[in-house]
Design a protein around this motif. Structure first.
Motif, short mmCIF file in Angstrom:
data_model
loop_
_atom_site.label_atom_id
_atom_site.label_comp_id
_atom_site.label_asym_id
_atom_site.label_seq_id
_atom_site.Cartn_x
_atom_site.Cartn_y
_atom_site.Cartn_z
N ALA A 113 0.83 -1.21 0.00
CA ALA A 113 0.00 0.00 0.00
C ALA A 113 0.87 1.26 0.00
CB ALA A 113 -0.93 0.00 1.22
N TYR A 114 1.99 1.21 0.71
CA TYR A 114 2.89 2.36 0.74
C TYR A 114 3.53 2.60 -0.63
CZ TYR A 114 7.12 5.07 1.71
OH TYR A 114 8.13 6.01 1.67
N ARG A 116 2.47 1.56 -3.65
CA ARG A 116 1.52 1.88 -4.71
C ARG A 116 0.86 3.25 -4.52
NH1 ARG A 116 0.44 -2.50 -7.97
NH2 ARG A 116 0.97 -4.55 -7.16
N ARG A 117 0.45 3.55 -3.30
CA ARG A 117 -0.36 4.75 -3.08
C ARG A 117 0.26 5.75 -2.10
NH1 ARG A 117 -3.56 0.36 -2.47
NH2 ARG A 117 -3.69 0.66 -0.22
N GLY A 118 1.40 5.40 -1.51
CA GLY A 118 1.99 6.28 -0.52
C GLY A 118 1.25 6.25 0.80
N ASP A 119 0.46 5.21 1.05
CA ASP A 119 -0.33 5.08 2.28
C ASP A 119 0.58 4.55 3.39
OD1 ASP A 119 -2.11 4.65 4.28
OD2 ASP A 119 -3.39 3.24 3.17
N GLN A 221 2.73 6.25 -12.13
CA GLN A 221 1.64 5.90 -11.24
C GLN A 221 0.75 4.85 -11.89
OE1 GLN A 221 1.30 7.07 -8.00
NE2 GLN A 221 -0.15 5.34 -7.96
N LEU A 224 2.10 1.53 -11.02
CA LEU A 224 1.84 1.19 -9.62
C LEU A 224 0.38 0.83 -9.39
CD1 LEU A 224 3.96 3.97 -7.89
CD2 LEU A 224 4.62 1.61 -8.39
N ASP A 225 -0.51 1.43 -10.18
CA ASP A 225 -1.94 1.14 -10.02
C ASP A 225 -2.33 -0.21 -10.63
OD1 ASP A 225 -2.35 3.51 -8.74
OD2 ASP A 225 -2.97 4.61 -10.54
N ARG A 392 9.60 6.60 -0.65
CA ARG A 392 8.77 6.90 -1.82
C ARG A 392 8.71 8.41 -2.03
NH1 ARG A 392 3.34 7.69 -3.50
NH2 ARG A 392 2.60 6.16 -5.03
N PRO A 394 6.94 10.96 -4.65
CA PRO A 394 6.08 11.22 -5.82
C PRO A 394 6.17 12.65 -6.33
CG PRO A 394 4.79 11.35 -3.82
CD PRO A 394 6.20 11.06 -3.38
#
Length: 427
Positions: A113-114, A116-119, A221, A224-225, A392, A394
């Protein structure tokens, strides 16, 4: 076309398409070696009869030698590809698949999750559970164990120094290692004679700081998605080769400034005057060349310059060009000293000792230290700081997402009597 040229062409290895299997590549390599022996034997026969060899024969030997190097590269690549393990430290389940342990699966999902989405929420929660600091002052998160070990295993296959040396994992920035340069003194005495105090052992402290090695691959992105993309496999694939190349170079010729210190960067002295802290060398007797007579004597001297305890674990390290020269050497009984691998994935041997190919070793030149022979497990120490980190980013290179990947690694000689060098010089 003369009969001599026709005979030379007759033994030339057939040019084939790139083999798809390790077995096919190994068979082609062995065929090339047999052709090499035939042509080189003819070259040596011409030298005995006419004191020189025909230019056509010499050219054929060189071309087959280069072909063998190319085929060995293909073989090494196929063996490397086959040796790469699957990602993940998993255990087999009842359905024949792989099942991750709960803690590993949780870390893997949070890391994904980190990436792919920076979560960061999942990773922060794991840190809180473990009551540990997973991110340093400069940011970033530890790669899950399965990805970290994947990078380590694949680097070990690519880098001959890492595979041959002792590897220690530490949790601090510097590893300090005491080493006994001399042992206890002893002596014989009569039954009633005095027992004077003997000398104590001498200890030297060696220091191995870890330096930062980094790579920064980029991804869109959209990539990554894409749920079909294995992000961890992609990161390992991007990073492991560049890490291996940088490490391999530093372990051999690194200057110790912001990188490990390679064994070629230590002071080299003639083995007859060797002292602790230096590496001993054996000279070939000719500047930038082998001796004109008995060139292999230098290799014999290098082998027996090591003590028996190290010699039995000895390995030759040299690049492909130097190995091509050595392939032509024969012993007094007319047997080739260089032998091809016994099977795919095994090293070639020289005088019965394994040969490790390292392109970072220098070519033959005046005063070059182009061959090393030693017990690298005892002689060289690689120090890994635990953990590979990823930060990460972006923002810096829109629309790409950068992954600043770092590891800390150090290295240096730990036993100066376990490695000997061959110097292409008069003395």
């Amino acid at each position: 076309m003369t009969e001599q040229v026709m005979q030379a062409n007759k033994v030339a290895p057939e040019v084939k398409a790139i083999p798809e299997t390790v077995t096919a590549a190994f068979d082609e390599f062995m065929e090339a070696f047999e052709a090499f022996k035939d042509v080189n034997d003819r070259r040596l026969g011409e030298i005995e009869q006419k004191l020189t060899s025909d230019i056509v024969t010499r050219d054929k030997v060189d071309r087959i030698n280069r072909a063998m190097d190319d085929q060995k590269k293909v073989l090494d690549q196929l063996v490397l590809k086959k040796a790469r393990p699957q990602l993940g430290s998993a255990r087999a389940n009842t359905h024949g698949g792989a099942e991750l342990s709960p803690d590993v699966a949780e870390h893997k999902a949070a890391f994904d999750a980190y990436v792919r989405r920076g979560d960061e929420a999942g990773l922060r929660e794991l840190e809180a559970k473990a009551m540990s600091a997973g991110s340093g002052a400069d940011g970033g998160y530890l790669v899950p164990d399965e990805t970290d070990s994947e990078i380590g295993r694949r680097v070990a296959v690519v880098s001959p120094m890492r595979a041959l040396s002792t590897v220690r994992t530490v949790s601090t920035a510097v590893l300090k290692k005491p080493f006994a340069t001399t042992g206890l003194a002893t002596g014989w005495v009569a039954e009633t004679a005095a027992r004077p105090q003997t000398n104590a052992p001498q200890l030297a402290e060696l220091s191995f700081p870890t330096m930062e090695l980094y790579a920064m691959p980029a991804a869109t992105q959209a990539l990554l998605d894409d749920a079909a993309v294995d992000i961890e496999a992609w990161i390992a694939g991007e990073v492991d080769i560049v890490f291996a190349e940088q490490e391999g170079d530093a372990f051999i010729r690194g200057d110790g400034v912001n990188k490990p210190k390679g064994f070629l960067s230590y002071t080299a002295v003639a083995d007859s005057v060797w002292t602790w802290g230096n590496l001993g060398y054996i000279a070939t007797g000719a500047a930038g060349a082998w001796k004109s007579t008995g060139p292999s004597d230098t290799l014999v001297d290098a082998i027996y310059s090591l003590k028996a305890g190290h010699r039995q674990n000895g390995t030759f390290m040299l690049n492909r060009k130097v190995q091509a020269d050595i392939r032509k050497f024969k012993d007094a009984d007319g047997n080739y000293m260089w032998r091809p691998p016994a099977s795919a994935g095994q090293p070639a041997t020289l005088m019965g000792f394994p040969v490790a190919e390292a392109e970072e070793m220098p070519d033959v030149a005046a005063g070059s230290l182009s061959i090393a022979f030693g017990d690298f497990r005892s002689g060289y120490l690689v120090v890994d700081r635990a953990g590979v980190r990823i930060l990460r980013d972006p923002y810096s290179a829109k629309p790409y997402v950068l992954f600043y990947t770092t590891k800390r690694v150090g290295g240096g000689v730990q036993n100066f009597e376990a490695i000997k060098l061959v110097k292409f010089a008069v003395s």
